[in-house]
Design a protein around this motif. Structure first.
Motif, PDB file in Angstrom:
ATOM      1  N   GLU A  28       2.798   2.196  -2.118  1.00 29.33           N
ATOM      2  CA  GLU A  28       2.933   2.745  -3.462  1.00 29.33           C
ATOM      3  C   GLU A  28       2.190   4.072  -3.611  1.00 29.33           C
ATOM      4  O   GLU A  28       2.528   4.896  -4.459  1.00 29.33           O
ATOM      5  CB  GLU A  28       2.416   1.733  -4.488  1.00 29.33           C
ATOM      6  CG  GLU A  28       3.295   0.497  -4.612  1.00 29.33           C
ATOM      7  CD  GLU A  28       2.789  -0.468  -5.677  1.00 29.33           C
ATOM      8  OE1 GLU A  28       1.764  -0.135  -6.323  1.00 29.33           O
ATOM      9  OE2 GLU A  28       3.422  -1.522  -5.848  1.00 29.33           O
ATOM     10  N   ARG A  29       1.180   4.287  -2.774  1.00 28.01           N
ATOM     11  CA  ARG A  29       0.391   5.522  -2.883  1.00 28.01           C
ATOM     12  C   ARG A  29       1.196   6.765  -2.514  1.00 28.01           C
ATOM     13  O   ARG A  29       0.768   7.894  -2.801  1.00 28.01           O
ATOM     14  CB  ARG A  29      -0.841   5.432  -1.980  1.00 28.01           C
ATOM     15  CG  ARG A  29      -0.524   5.289  -0.516  1.00 28.01           C
ATOM     16  CD  ARG A  29      -1.760   5.028   0.322  1.00 28.01           C
ATOM     17  NE  ARG A  29      -1.462   4.150   1.440  1.00 28.01           N
ATOM     18  CZ  ARG A  29      -2.143   4.128   2.569  1.00 28.01           C
ATOM     19  NH1 ARG A  29      -3.167   4.939   2.734  1.00 28.01           N
ATOM     20  NH2 ARG A  29      -1.823   3.309   3.519  1.00 28.01           N
ATOM     21  N   ALA A  33       0.815  -1.216   0.000  1.00 33.13           N
ATOM     22  CA  ALA A  33       0.000   0.000   0.000  1.00 33.13           C
ATOM     23  C   ALA A  33       0.847   1.264   0.000  1.00 33.13           C
ATOM     24  O   ALA A  33       0.336   2.357  -0.282  1.00 33.13           O
ATOM     25  CB  ALA A  33      -0.940   0.003   1.204  1.00 33.13           C
ATOM     26  N   HIS A  53       0.697   9.051   7.743  1.00 35.17           N
ATOM     27  CA  HIS A  53       0.076   7.723   7.684  1.00 35.17           C
ATOM     28  C   HIS A  53       0.531   6.844   8.846  1.00 35.17           C
ATOM     29  O   HIS A  53      -0.290   6.166   9.482  1.00 35.17           O
ATOM     30  CB  HIS A  53       0.425   7.060   6.346  1.00 35.17           C
ATOM     31  CG  HIS A  53       0.356   5.572   6.366  1.00 35.17           C
ATOM     32  ND1 HIS A  53      -0.838   4.875   6.460  1.00 35.17           N
ATOM     33  CD2 HIS A  53       1.345   4.627   6.326  1.00 35.17           C
ATOM     34  CE1 HIS A  53      -0.584   3.575   6.459  1.00 35.17           C
ATOM     35  NE2 HIS A  53       0.718   3.405   6.393  1.00 35.17           N
TER      36      HIS A  53
END
Length: 252
Positions: free
Chosen positions: A184-185, A182, A205
């Motif tokens: 990659e975002r 995840a 995050h």
């Protein structure tokens, strides 16, 4: 000129500030409020810059820093110590009034934490290595050991290199994807074989994933703003022999 201090609404009521380069006495390519190097012997300029930084945040406090090594290690501070005895770590926490915790950065993300109710504060240096390694998680755990509760902890991410300024290669992006697909975002497409990494968003995050409810990102990019911030990458791209470090401070 007075020191430049950027504050977070998330940390209202707690003595804190992300300082820029304005208002110091250093000269040359690191002119301004340069807070020095790892292992550097104090110079008159460094001593004066430290004095000005403390006066701008928590006058009369004892400023404590660590010997930053891009780790995920957090230390608990209960009393002042000499600079030569600084622990090798990248975060500090305390519940003792009169101690100011300081983190030096020059593109990496400074993160300040506070649980007002418990009277516990923390400061972390989150470069990409420390961020992916869990330095913010370690800071939260160390604060909890002093009585903080993560659902009460507020955190703020200060000036750091932004996605538009942070070009990385495929290997860098793959390292983050291997840790969690995840991730990659947090990468935008760049020139062939390269990507633009959003360090600030990644740190936010990690804080949210750890259970923090109040998080603020100041959205200040160190790379293009030479008047206000030092930047390791900017100095490197210019071939300059050195670069300054700004400081972020929090205390009780």
């Amino acid at each position: 000129m007075s020191v430049d201090v950027f504050r977070s609404r998330a940390l209202d009521g707690v003595a804190h500030g992300f300082l820029g380069r304005r208002g110091g006495v250093s000269t040359g390519i690191t002119a301004g409020l340069d807070l020095g190097r790892r292992g550097q012997e104090p110079t008159p300029e460094l001593i004066e810059n430290r004095r000005r930084a403390i006066a701008g945040i928590l006058p009369g406090a004892e400023l404590l820093t660590v010997y930053q090594v891009h780790s995920a290690d957090a230390v608990t501070v209960i009393a002042p110590y000499e600079d030569r005895l600084r622990p090798h770590a990248d975060a500090l926490v305390t519940d003792r009034p009169g101690l100011a915790l300081g983190i030096l950065t020059a593109d990496c993300a400074p993160v300040l934490f506070a649980d007002r109710e418990a009277g516990v504060v923390g400061a972390a240096h989150a470069g990409w290595k420390g961020a992916i390694g869990g330095v913010t998680d370690a800071t939260i755990v160390a604060m909890e050991a002093l009585g903080a509760r993560r659902e009460r902890i507020a955190a703020a991410v200060g000036p750091c290199i932004a996605r538009a300024s942070y070009e990385v290669d495929d290997g860098f992006a793959q390292r983050f994807a291997a840790h969690d697909p995840a991730n990659e975002r947090f990468f935008a497409a760049g020139k062939p074989g390269h990507h633009q990494f959003d360090l600030e968003a990644y740190v936010v995050h990690r804080l949210a994933a750890a259970g923090l409810k109040r998080i603020e990102a100041l959205g200040l990019d160190t790379y293009p703003d030479e008047e206000r911030f030092f930047s390791f990458r900017r100095a490197t791209h210019r071939g300059e022999p050195d670069y300054g470090r700004q400081i972020s401070i929090i205390g009780l």
